[in-house]
Scaffold this motif. Structure first.
Motif, PDB file in Angstrom:
ATOM      1  N   VAL A   1      11.056  -4.722  -8.945  1.00 27.05           N
ATOM      2  CA  VAL A   1      12.345  -4.235  -9.806  1.00 27.05           C
ATOM      3  C   VAL A   1      13.547  -4.435  -8.439  1.00 27.05           C
ATOM      4  N   ASN A   2      14.484  -5.146  -8.496  1.00 28.38           N
ATOM      5  CA  ASN A   2      15.541  -5.321  -7.226  1.00 28.38           C
ATOM      6  C   ASN A   2      14.873  -5.530  -5.988  1.00 28.38           C
ATOM      7  N   GLY A   3      13.617  -6.242  -6.036  1.00 33.65           N
ATOM      8  CA  GLY A   3      13.076  -6.591  -4.705  1.00 33.65           C
ATOM      9  C   GLY A   3      11.988  -5.500  -4.331  1.00 33.65           C
ATOM     10  N   VAL A   4      12.089  -4.321  -5.102  1.00 33.23           N
ATOM     11  CA  VAL A   4      11.100  -3.283  -4.508  1.00 33.23           C
ATOM     12  C   VAL A   4       9.832  -3.156  -5.524  1.00 33.23           C
ATOM     13  N   PHE A   5       8.690  -2.804  -4.815  1.00 35.82           N
ATOM     14  CA  PHE A   5       7.501  -2.872  -5.779  1.00 35.82           C
ATOM     15  C   PHE A   5       7.592  -1.520  -6.665  1.00 35.82           C
TER      16      PHE A   5
ATOM     17  N   THR B   1      -5.990  -1.143   0.648  1.00 34.87           N
ATOM     18  CA  THR B   1      -6.590  -2.098   1.475  1.00 34.87           C
ATOM     19  C   THR B   1      -7.724  -2.566   0.945  1.00 34.87           C
ATOM     20  N   THR B   2      -8.804  -1.847   0.345  1.00 38.96           N
ATOM     21  CA  THR B   2      -9.995  -2.505  -0.179  1.00 38.96           C
ATOM     22  C   THR B   2      -9.472  -3.083  -1.626  1.00 38.96           C
ATOM     23  N   GLN B   3      -8.659  -2.361  -2.162  1.00 37.27           N
ATOM     24  CA  GLN B   3      -8.451  -2.996  -3.724  1.00 37.27           C
ATOM     25  C   GLN B   3      -7.712  -4.398  -3.344  1.00 37.27           C
TER      26      GLN B   3
ATOM     27  N   VAL C   1       0.095   8.458  -6.820  1.00 36.85           N
ATOM     28  CA  VAL C   1      -0.270   9.740  -6.631  1.00 36.85           C
ATOM     29  C   VAL C   1       0.933  10.663  -7.497  1.00 36.85           C
ATOM     30  N   ARG C   2       2.127  10.123  -7.290  1.00 35.79           N
ATOM     31  CA  ARG C   2       3.041  10.984  -8.300  1.00 35.79           C
ATOM     32  C   ARG C   2       2.775  10.952  -9.847  1.00 35.79           C
TER      33      ARG C   2
ATOM     34  N   GLY D   1       0.820  -1.232   0.001  1.00 34.97           N
ATOM     35  CA  GLY D   1       0.055  -0.022   0.063  1.00 34.97           C
ATOM     36  C   GLY D   1       0.830   1.138  -0.039  1.00 34.97           C
ATOM     37  N   GLY D   2       2.107   1.286   0.656  1.00 38.48           N
ATOM     38  CA  GLY D   2       2.828   2.740   0.821  1.00 38.48           C
ATOM     39  C   GLY D   2       3.119   3.010  -0.408  1.00 38.48           C
ATOM     40  N   PRO D   3       4.192   1.842  -1.053  1.00 39.82           N
ATOM     41  CA  PRO D   3       4.732   2.308  -2.374  1.00 39.82           C
ATOM     42  C   PRO D   3       3.702   2.497  -3.417  1.00 39.82           C
ATOM     43  N   TRP D   4       2.797   1.645  -3.264  1.00 38.66           N
ATOM     44  CA  TRP D   4       1.421   1.876  -4.401  1.00 38.66           C
ATOM     45  C   TRP D   4       1.053   3.156  -4.534  1.00 38.66           C
TER      46      TRP D   4
END
Ligand SMILES: CC(C)(COP(=O)(O)OP(=O)(O)OC[C@H]1O[C@@H](n2cnc3c(N)ncnc32)[C@H](O)[C@@H]1OP(=O)(O)O)[C@@H](O)C(=O)NCCC(=O)NCCS
Length: 216
Positions: free
Chosen positions: A93-97, A71-73, A44-45, A36-39
């Motif tokens: 990519v390299n383990g990062v969302f 959370t809902t999605q 947004v950016r 959720g955080g990185p998503w």
């Protein structure tokens, strides 16, 4: 071949990869609650980069990317995945969302068909991430997930997405007029499709043969 009533279905859950491309090492895994955080941060950016191409949902972009929206999605995707109706992968990519590739609307019986959709962090654009992610997902769909046909619908001016599909041999099947509500209007989409017979030894093998990725 039919989806199984025990809540599992062929090919799910799965972790796929890893392919090295210009952006780094690309892998797929099931989406997680903690994505959720990185998503939210990326989307947004990247509003201007994503909104022109993605189906509209009720609410503003900000509302659709608020604290609870992932959370809902995520819960919705997990429920559909458990029912055998979709394969919702996070791209790392390299383990990062770094985005999502989703195989959705899986229909079994004598159709064995689904659609494929994807998006990637704009900071990694044009470095082979979507191409690798689609190759991994399609090969999995036609092997472990036992699907026979995948469809992708794209706005005719979405050059990057058209390139990803045509590089992998998706065939153009026709124009769906006023097909999806995107960015405030009903938009025409070109329908592309691929069936299992057309992939030969697989999209990953073909991509590696052409020098577009290395197996890690
Ligand atoms: C479509 C999308 C997923 C592609 O992701 P990506 O990781 O940049 O894709 P790749 O790098 O694997 O491949 C993109 C290809 O398109 C090409 N491309 C990018 N922009 C282009 C443009 N404006 N015109 C022509 N080709 C373009 C790239 O050069 C690359 O081709 P190449 O590898 O032959 O050089 C990404 O642009 C995205 O998330 N877009 C917004 C959401 C979206 O459109 N999703 C798909 C809806 S159908």
């Amino acid at each position: 071949m039919a989806g199984q009533p025990d809540g599992k279905h062929p090919g799910w859950p799965a972790r796929l990869g890893t392919l090295r491309v210009r952006a780094g090492d690309v892998a797929l895994r099931p989406v997680r609650l903690r994505d959720g955080g990185p998503w939210r941060r990326i989307r947004v950016r990247d509003r201007d980069y994503l909104q022109r191409w993605e189906p509209s949902a009720p609410g503003t972009w900000q509302e659709r990317h608020s604290g609870l929206s992932w959370t809902t999605q995520w819960a919705g995707l997990r429920t559909l995945a458990r029912r055998g109706a979709c394969l919702p992968f996070a791209i790392t990519v390299n383990g990062v969302f770094a985005g999502q590739v989703t195989i959705g609307n899986i229909v079994r019986a004598s159709l064995q068909s689904a659609w494929i959709g994807y998006w990637v962090d704009s900071e990694l654009a044009s470095k082979g991430v979507a191409t690798a992610a689609v190759a991994l997902a399609v090969d999995h769909a036609f092997s472990d997930a036992a699907l026979h046909r995948l469809e992708a619908t794209v706005r005719p001016d979405n050059a990057a997405s058209l390139r990803v599909l045509t590089k992998h041999g998706f065939r153009e099947e026709g124009l769906f007029e006023r097909y999806l509500y995107v960015d405030g209007a009903w938009r025409d989409h070109v329908c592309f499709a691929l069936t299992a017979e057309e992939t030969g030894s697989g999209l990953v093998a073909r991509l590696i043969d052409r020098g577009g990725a290395e197996r890690v």
